[in-house]
Enzyme design. Structure first.
Site, PDB file in Angstrom:
ATOM      1  CG  ASP A 245      -2.216  11.476  -2.618  1.00  0.00           C
ATOM      2  OD1 ASP A 245      -3.520  11.681  -2.946  1.00  0.00           O
ATOM      3  OD2 ASP A 245      -1.186  11.095  -3.301  1.00  0.00           O
ATOM      4  CG  ASN A 246      -3.255  14.108  -5.006  1.00  0.00           C
ATOM      5  OD1 ASN A 246      -2.239  13.474  -5.175  1.00  0.00           O
ATOM      6  ND2 ASN A 246      -4.366  13.656  -5.762  1.00  0.00           N
TER       7      ASN A 246
ATOM      8  CG  ASP B  79      -2.451   7.811  -4.830  1.00  0.00           C
ATOM      9  OD1 ASP B  79      -2.874   8.980  -5.249  1.00  0.00           O
ATOM     10  OD2 ASP B  79      -1.363   7.178  -5.219  1.00  0.00           O
ATOM     11  CG  ASP B  80      -4.921  10.292  -7.541  1.00  0.00           C
ATOM     12  OD1 ASP B  80      -4.151  10.996  -6.830  1.00  0.00           O
ATOM     13  OD2 ASP B  80      -4.927   9.854  -8.557  1.00  0.00           O
TER      14      ASP B  80
ATOM     15  CG  HIS C 144       5.271   8.634  -6.332  1.00  0.00           C
ATOM     16  ND1 HIS C 144       4.440   9.421  -6.799  1.00  0.00           N
ATOM     17  CD2 HIS C 144       6.250   9.000  -7.212  1.00  0.00           C
ATOM     18  CE1 HIS C 144       4.566   9.711  -7.837  1.00  0.00           C
ATOM     19  NE2 HIS C 144       5.732   9.470  -8.297  1.00  0.00           N
TER      20      HIS C 144
ATOM     21  CB  CYS D 153       1.751  11.494  -5.811  1.00  0.00           C
ATOM     22  SG  CYS D 153       0.154  10.765  -6.755  1.00  0.00           S
TER      23      CYS D 153
ATOM     24  CE  LYS E   6       1.923   7.284  -5.514  1.00  0.00           C
ATOM     25  NZ  LYS E   6       0.800   7.686  -6.384  1.00  0.00           N
TER      26      LYS E   6
END
Length: 573
Positions: free
Chosen positions: A300-301, A58-59, A152, A96, A150
């Site tokens: 994810d990004n 994530d990130d 989301h 996300c 996660k």
């Protein structure tokens, strides 16, 4: 609460010296007698559908992995990627929920109604229930399916939960970001709740354990209790390295020379996550899964540059459609790959994992028509040409329209004020407001100064609504060719028009006060009744009459849940 968290931290710290120090490459740890006996009894590689481990971080910024020249230590990721296939033309989404929805459905977000922003905790919204998910298809193919991390993708009613969308088990958070130790999440002042769930229950007893450790340990436990003779799919969606920036002290100490505090904490989190991946890989070897396994690693990004991340030398950051927001770190590691130890420049998108993994599992794709993804296993394993020639990054009609965009600027066929982006062959087109557009080097200095790259956003970005780049020749998006090549601009605008005709209405309902954790025992979780769910199943907000009708009941419940929550919290201290 503080006492409990501190106690949990001490346990996790002790675990980190043992559990996270295992070396999965040491023969003495990998090849014990039981494992040797089991592996000798198995048929040659790929006799059965492979075990699939999908790891999503994530990130994590494009620059923030060792093999991209980072100053952050990621020896496990570097080794796995070097021995497998690095994906250097791999695309994800800029935030996300869109990336996760496209992974799980194999469809662009314009085809699920999730093309605007993220699913927020208090919204009566989730991944559309008419979508057949990746884990559901793998279940049909005989897989045991597990999710750790996660979600989301919405949770306002129970039908939205991971265990109702194809996963046999689930341990993780439902919202977008939580504290790494306490698992508390605040969606605005005073709107706070606990968010760690085991299946469909709140996992109060796990509070205090650092999530990266907890999730890696759960994966190992799943592998230990399952038979390697039966196919398994584990989706590991690490919370790391999303904010808040929290890491065990021993990892921060490694980066004590970094002057920038945010970068130092972020680097510690990345290295900690890298070691967790090492332990997952070691567990695959220890329990006899590895020889018939496929490990997919993806971000994810793009990285959040204001929180320690770096996408250098790419332009932009998380939340933007510049390459820094949508080009991801990706690789595949597997003994089943025919052409290993190489770098692939084939065009691949996160939607491609759905058909690729279902095909690997020998599942049936005939009853899920209209996928936007492609089966890219021949591309990855054999180095064949990618079937993908274009990517719709997104069309978001609700995002703030660019002040200087117009239908006239779009040749009368497209309003360039609308935020959209598409890649076709070598060309990439952006319209509307693509987001923060600077190039930001790794922020290793204590006081990171501005410089010439900040000026382009002020002089170039504010009065434009169309950009065109040859991404193959100019991956850093420094040379806008929109005025030199109006023919290409028009051609790509026509592709946007084509995709927009297939888009479904945006699902972005208003937040509802009934989602407040106070009404759910102090935890985030499903809150809508079946009647509510039917009424809110669209794009609009709940009717005012129903809100008034339920208001009295909510008032009566408030006092009860506050008292109950106080008792629960006192038991946790």
């Amino acid at each position: 609460m503080a006492v409990y968290a501190l106690t949990g931290f001490s346990l996790v710290s002790l675990l980190s010296f043992g559990y996270l120090s295992w070396d999965w490459m040491k023969p003495g740890l990998v090849a014990d007698v039981a494992t040797d006996t089991l592996e000798k009894s198995l048929p040659p590689a790929f006799p059965r559908p492979p075990h699939i481990i999908f790891i999503l971080t994530d990130d994590q910024g494009y620059h923030d992995v060792g093999y991209h020249g980072s100053d952050i230590q990621t020896p496990t990721l570097d080794r796995l990627a070097a021995e497998g296939v690095k994906l250097e033309n791999y695309y994800i989404q800029p935030i996300c929920t869109p990336s996760r929805s496209q992974l799980i459905t194999g469809r662009y977000q314009i085809h699920t109604g999730l093309q605007h922003s993220i699913i927020r905790p208090r919204q009566p919204n989730c991944l559309p229930l008419d979508q057949v998910t990746l884990p559901q298809k793998l279940q049909e193919a005989g897989y045991s399916t597990h999710m750790v991390g996660k979600w989301h993708l919405g949770f306002y009613k129970k039908e939205c939960l991971p265990t109702r969308r194809g996963f046999d088990t689930f341990l993780g958070s439902l919202t977008g970001n939580v504290d790494y130790y306490t698992y508390d999440n605040c969606d605005g002042p005073g709107v706070c709740g606990y968010d760690l769930h085991e299946g469909e229950d709140v996992a109060w007893d796990q509070s205090g354990k650092y999530s990266t450790f907890l999730y890696a340990q759960r994966v190992s436990k799943i592998l230990a209790s399952h038979s390697p003779r039966e196919p398994i799919f584990i989706y590991v969606a690490f919370q790391a390295v999303h904010t808040p920036l929290q890491s065990p002290k021993e990892y921060i100490y490694r980066y004590r020379s970094m002057g920038n505090v945010a970068r130092r904490k972020y680097a510690a989190m990345v290295t900690c996550m890298d070691e967790a991946v090492k332990n997952i890989t070691w567990a695959l070897k220890k329990y006899g899964y590895y020889d018939n396994s496929v490990i997919v690693f993806s971000t994810d990004n793009g990285g959040q540059t204001f929180s320690g991340g770096s996408n250098w030398p790419l332009r932009g950051r998380k939340g933007t459609y510049w390459e820094g927001g949508v080009r991801g770190i990706g690789f595949v590691h597997s003994p089943l790959i025919k052409r290993k130890r190489r770098t692939s420049w084939a065009l691949i998108h996160i939607t491609d994992w759905y058909p690729t993994l279902v095909s690997l599992a020998r599942g049936n794709l005939s009853n899920v028509p209209g996928l936007d993804g492609y089966n890219v296993w021949p591309v990855i394993s054999e180095g064949k040409e990618s079937p993908r020639t274009e990517i719709l990054h997104n069309i978001d009609p609700l995002y703030n329209h660019a002040k200087h965009g117009s239908l006239e600027d779009g040749f009368g066929i497209w309003n360039t004020a609308v935020q959209a982006s598409i890649r076709v062959g070598d060309w990439k087109l952006l319209t509307g407001d693509p987001g923060y557009s600077d190039w930001i080097p790794p922020q290793t200095l204590t006081n990171f100064p501005g410089s010439w790259w900040n000026l382009e956003r002020l002089t170039d970005g504010l009065r434009k609504s169309v950009w065109l780049f040859n991404i193959t020749a100019d991956p850093y998006e420094r040379y806008d060719l929109s005025e030199q090549r109006p023919d290409v601009v028009r051609s790509l605008l026509m592709r946007l028009v084509h995709y927009n005709r297939t888009a479904i209405p945006v699902r972005y309902p208003a937040e509802n006060p009934r989602a407040h954790p106070d009404f759910n025992g102090g935890a985030w979780g499903p809150w809508a009744s079946e009647d509510d769910a039917e009424e809110w199943e669209g794009i609009g907000e709940p009717s005012k009459s129903r809100n008034k009708k339920k208001k009295c009941k909510i008032c009566k419940l408030r006092s009860f849940f506050r008292k109950l929550n106080t008792r629960l919290m006192s038991n946790r201290i």
